[in-house]
Every structure is written in C-alpha cells, then in structure tokens.
Design a protein around this motif. Structure first.
Motif, PDB file in Angstrom:
ATOM      1  N   LEU A 240       0.826  -0.885  -0.132  1.00 39.87           N
ATOM      2  CA  LEU A 240       0.107  -0.094   0.180  1.00 39.87           C
ATOM      3  C   LEU A 240       0.889   1.068  -0.101  1.00 39.87           C
ATOM      4  N   ASN A 241       1.908   1.317   0.721  1.00 40.23           N
ATOM      5  CA  ASN A 241       2.903   2.183   0.769  1.00 40.23           C
ATOM      6  C   ASN A 241       3.565   2.752  -0.510  1.00 40.23           C
ATOM      7  N   GLU A 242       3.818   1.570  -1.292  1.00 38.51           N
ATOM      8  CA  GLU A 242       4.371   1.644  -2.810  1.00 38.51           C
ATOM      9  C   GLU A 242       3.198   2.176  -3.530  1.00 38.51           C
ATOM     10  N   LEU A 243       1.982   1.751  -3.399  1.00 36.20           N
ATOM     11  CA  LEU A 243       0.933   2.155  -4.394  1.00 36.20           C
ATOM     12  C   LEU A 243       0.842   4.000  -3.941  1.00 36.20           C
ATOM     13  N   ILE A 244       0.901   4.197  -2.897  1.00 36.38           N
ATOM     14  CA  ILE A 244       0.760   5.638  -2.449  1.00 36.38           C
ATOM     15  C   ILE A 244       1.558   6.479  -2.829  1.00 36.38           C
ATOM     16  N   LYS A 245       2.925   5.699  -3.100  1.00 35.94           N
ATOM     17  CA  LYS A 245       4.032   6.742  -3.479  1.00 35.94           C
ATOM     18  C   LYS A 245       3.768   6.721  -4.926  1.00 35.94           C
ATOM     19  N   SER A 246       3.613   5.817  -5.656  1.00 37.02           N
ATOM     20  CA  SER A 246       3.058   5.785  -7.082  1.00 37.02           C
ATOM     21  C   SER A 246       2.197   6.946  -7.421  1.00 37.02           C
ATOM     22  N   ASN A 247       1.027   6.841  -6.640  1.00 41.00           N
ATOM     23  CA  ASN A 247       0.004   7.821  -6.984  1.00 41.00           C
ATOM     24  C   ASN A 247       0.370   9.311  -6.474  1.00 41.00           C
ATOM     25  N   SER A 248       1.245   9.468  -5.748  1.00 41.33           N
ATOM     26  CA  SER A 248       1.781  10.527  -5.345  1.00 41.33           C
ATOM     27  C   SER A 248       2.572  11.175  -6.350  1.00 41.33           C
ATOM     28  N   ASN A 249       3.262  10.247  -7.145  1.00 36.42           N
ATOM     29  CA  ASN A 249       4.243  10.871  -8.175  1.00 36.42           C
ATOM     30  C   ASN A 249       3.178  11.243  -9.435  1.00 36.42           C
ATOM     31  N   LYS A 250       2.085  10.333  -9.435  1.00 37.89           N
ATOM     32  CA  LYS A 250       1.309  10.575 -10.577  1.00 37.89           C
ATOM     33  C   LYS A 250       0.630  11.908 -10.047  1.00 37.89           C
ATOM     34  N   ILE A 251       0.014  12.193  -8.983  1.00 37.53           N
ATOM     35  CA  ILE A 251      -0.566  13.365  -8.504  1.00 37.53           C
ATOM     36  C   ILE A 251       0.152  14.697  -8.980  1.00 37.53           C
ATOM     37  N   GLU A 252       1.649  14.481  -8.453  1.00 39.65           N
ATOM     38  CA  GLU A 252       2.551  15.584  -8.927  1.00 39.65           C
ATOM     39  C   GLU A 252       2.656  16.067 -10.298  1.00 39.65           C
ATOM     40  N   SER A 253       2.806  14.773 -11.342  1.00 42.45           N
ATOM     41  CA  SER A 253       2.708  15.077 -12.899  1.00 42.45           C
ATOM     42  C   SER A 253       1.112  15.644 -13.298  1.00 42.45           C
ATOM     43  N   VAL A 254       0.214  15.140 -12.762  1.00 38.44           N
ATOM     44  CA  VAL A 254      -1.076  15.749 -13.126  1.00 38.44           C
ATOM     45  C   VAL A 254      -1.210  17.228 -12.685  1.00 38.44           C
ATOM     46  N   VAL A 255      -0.891  17.528 -11.530  1.00 45.57           N
ATOM     47  CA  VAL A 255      -0.973  18.790 -10.898  1.00 45.57           C
ATOM     48  C   VAL A 255      -0.257  19.578 -11.980  1.00 45.57           C
ATOM     49  N   LEU A 256       1.185  19.376 -12.385  1.00 40.99           N
ATOM     50  CA  LEU A 256       1.985  20.308 -13.230  1.00 40.99           C
ATOM     51  C   LEU A 256       1.351  20.491 -14.465  1.00 40.99           C
ATOM     52  N   THR A 257       0.836  19.264 -15.134  1.00 41.39           N
ATOM     53  CA  THR A 257       0.130  19.401 -16.424  1.00 41.39           C
ATOM     54  C   THR A 257      -1.230  20.282 -16.295  1.00 41.39           C
ATOM     55  N   LEU A 258      -1.881  20.174 -15.368  1.00 40.95           N
ATOM     56  CA  LEU A 258      -3.201  20.859 -14.969  1.00 40.95           C
ATOM     57  C   LEU A 258      -2.766  22.159 -14.729  1.00 40.95           C
ATOM     58  N   GLU A 259      -1.960  22.783 -14.045  1.00 42.32           N
ATOM     59  CA  GLU A 259      -1.645  23.880 -13.893  1.00 42.32           C
ATOM     60  C   GLU A 259      -1.153  24.627 -15.362  1.00 42.32           C
ATOM     61  N   GLU A 260      -0.430  23.867 -16.150  1.00 45.34           N
ATOM     62  CA  GLU A 260      -0.193  24.470 -17.321  1.00 45.34           C
ATOM     63  C   GLU A 260      -1.517  24.465 -18.517  1.00 45.34           C
ATOM     64  N   ASP A 261      -2.122  23.515 -18.454  1.00 39.31           N
ATOM     65  CA  ASP A 261      -3.322  23.606 -18.976  1.00 39.31           C
ATOM     66  C   ASP A 261      -4.340  24.760 -18.734  1.00 39.31           C
ATOM     67  N   LYS A 262      -4.312  24.964 -17.213  1.00 42.67           N
ATOM     68  CA  LYS A 262      -5.221  26.009 -16.759  1.00 42.67           C
ATOM     69  C   LYS A 262      -4.670  27.288 -17.182  1.00 42.67           C
ATOM     70  N   THR A 263      -3.473  27.559 -17.083  1.00 39.43           N
ATOM     71  CA  THR A 263      -2.869  28.793 -17.486  1.00 39.43           C
ATOM     72  C   THR A 263      -3.217  28.980 -18.846  1.00 39.43           C
ATOM     73  N   GLU A 264      -3.081  28.071 -19.670  1.00 35.97           N
ATOM     74  CA  GLU A 264      -3.307  28.097 -21.266  1.00 35.97           C
ATOM     75  C   GLU A 264      -4.623  28.541 -21.425  1.00 35.97           C
ATOM     76  N   LEU A 265      -5.603  27.907 -20.815  1.00 30.09           N
ATOM     77  CA  LEU A 265      -7.098  28.098 -20.902  1.00 30.09           C
ATOM     78  C   LEU A 265      -7.278  29.555 -20.489  1.00 30.09           C
ATOM     79  N   GLU A 266      -6.825  29.733 -19.388  1.00 28.83           N
ATOM     80  CA  GLU A 266      -7.122  31.325 -18.813  1.00 28.83           C
ATOM     81  C   GLU A 266      -6.604  32.506 -19.843  1.00 28.83           C
ATOM     82  N   THR A 267      -5.501  32.045 -20.390  1.00 28.77           N
ATOM     83  CA  THR A 267      -5.035  32.886 -21.691  1.00 28.77           C
ATOM     84  C   THR A 267      -6.106  32.918 -22.515  1.00 28.77           C
TER      85      THR A 267
END
Length: 166
Positions: free
Chosen positions: A103-130
C-alpha cells in the motif's frame, strides 16, 4: 464557434485532469486509512505475541513443578497451544506488514502521478485562462448580440440550428 475552436479541447482536458487528480487523492486517502488500520492491528498483535510469550515462559517454568502425568500433559498441551497462537499471530503480522508495504508503494506511485497531473493541470489551466482572457470581451459581445437575434428567429429553425451545431 471560432472562439470555442480557439479554446479547443482545453476545458474538457482540464476537467478530466481535475477528475483524475481527485481519483488519485481519494485512492491515497483510502490506502492511507488502511495503512493506519494495519498499524493499529499490528500493534495489538505484537502485544498479543508478547503476552503469549510471557505465558509460554510461565508454562515452561511450571513444567518442572508438576507432580503428575495429567498435569504434565495439560501443561504440554497449553504450551503447544501457545506456540501455535504465537505462530499464527506472527504469520498474520508478517502478511499485514507485506500489505502495508504494498500500500505504501502504491501511495508513493499515486503521489508521483498526482505531482505530474498537477503540473500538467496548472499548465493547461494557464493556457485556458490565457485563451479565455483574450476572447472574453468579444465572446460576451457576440453572446449579447446573439440573444437579441435569437428572439427574432422561429423556434423550430432555431432548434434545428442548435441540434446541427451540437
């Protein structure tokens, strides 16, 4: 229509990414709750094993003080039961530790996915707002003009137009 084309699939993309982010966070919370539960159960089992070991030692000490075969057999039976209980508890503790590590490994894996999704989401939100900020005033003006024109159009033609545009 051109303004919506400028936005492209960004609104849907942002919404999908937000949903994905929510899913990962929910999974992590669930898995984290299970890890906490496993730790709690593990502490109880460890205390139980320690208690069984104390009883086992007591029974072994009593073994030398017996005076009859019945007492000796009864103590041996108790000793065997304690050993069996200790073994079962230790097996459960090990399997729970294994589950906790997974479970801890899966949590780490999901945390890494969360970080990448957050970065992509921020970029896409900025692009959309622009894209939205560039066309917002023009879109408002066109929508206001459209609402005035829509009132003059027969509803069946308007419904057909709306259906075809969709």
């Amino acid at each position: 229509y051109e303004i919506n084309e400028l936005k492209g699939d960004l609104p849907e993309k942002v919404l999908d990414q937000e949903n994905e982010l929510t899913t990962y966070k929910t999974e992590n919370e669930t898995k984290d709750a299970r890890v906490q539960e496993i730790e709690h159960i593990s502490r109880k089992r460890t205390a139980e094993v320690e208690d069984f070991n104390v009883k086992l030692t007591k029974y072994k000490d009593q073994l030398y003080l017996v005076t009859s075969n019945k007492e000796y057999d009864a103590l041996n039976s108790e000793i065997d039961n304690m050993k069996k209980a200790i073994s079962e508890s230790e097996t459960i503790i090990l399997s729970e530790e294994e589950e906790k590590n997974t479970l801890n490994e899966l949590i780490k894996s999901n945390s890494n996915k969360i970080e990448s999704v957050v970065l992509t989401l921020e970029e896409d939100k900025t692009e959309l707002e622009t894209a939205l900020s560039e066309t917002q005033t023009e879109e408002k003006k066109l929508l206001k003009s459209r609402s005035g024109l829509v009132k003059k159009i027969d509803t069946r033609y308007l419904n057909t137009y709306e259906r075809l545009m969709a």
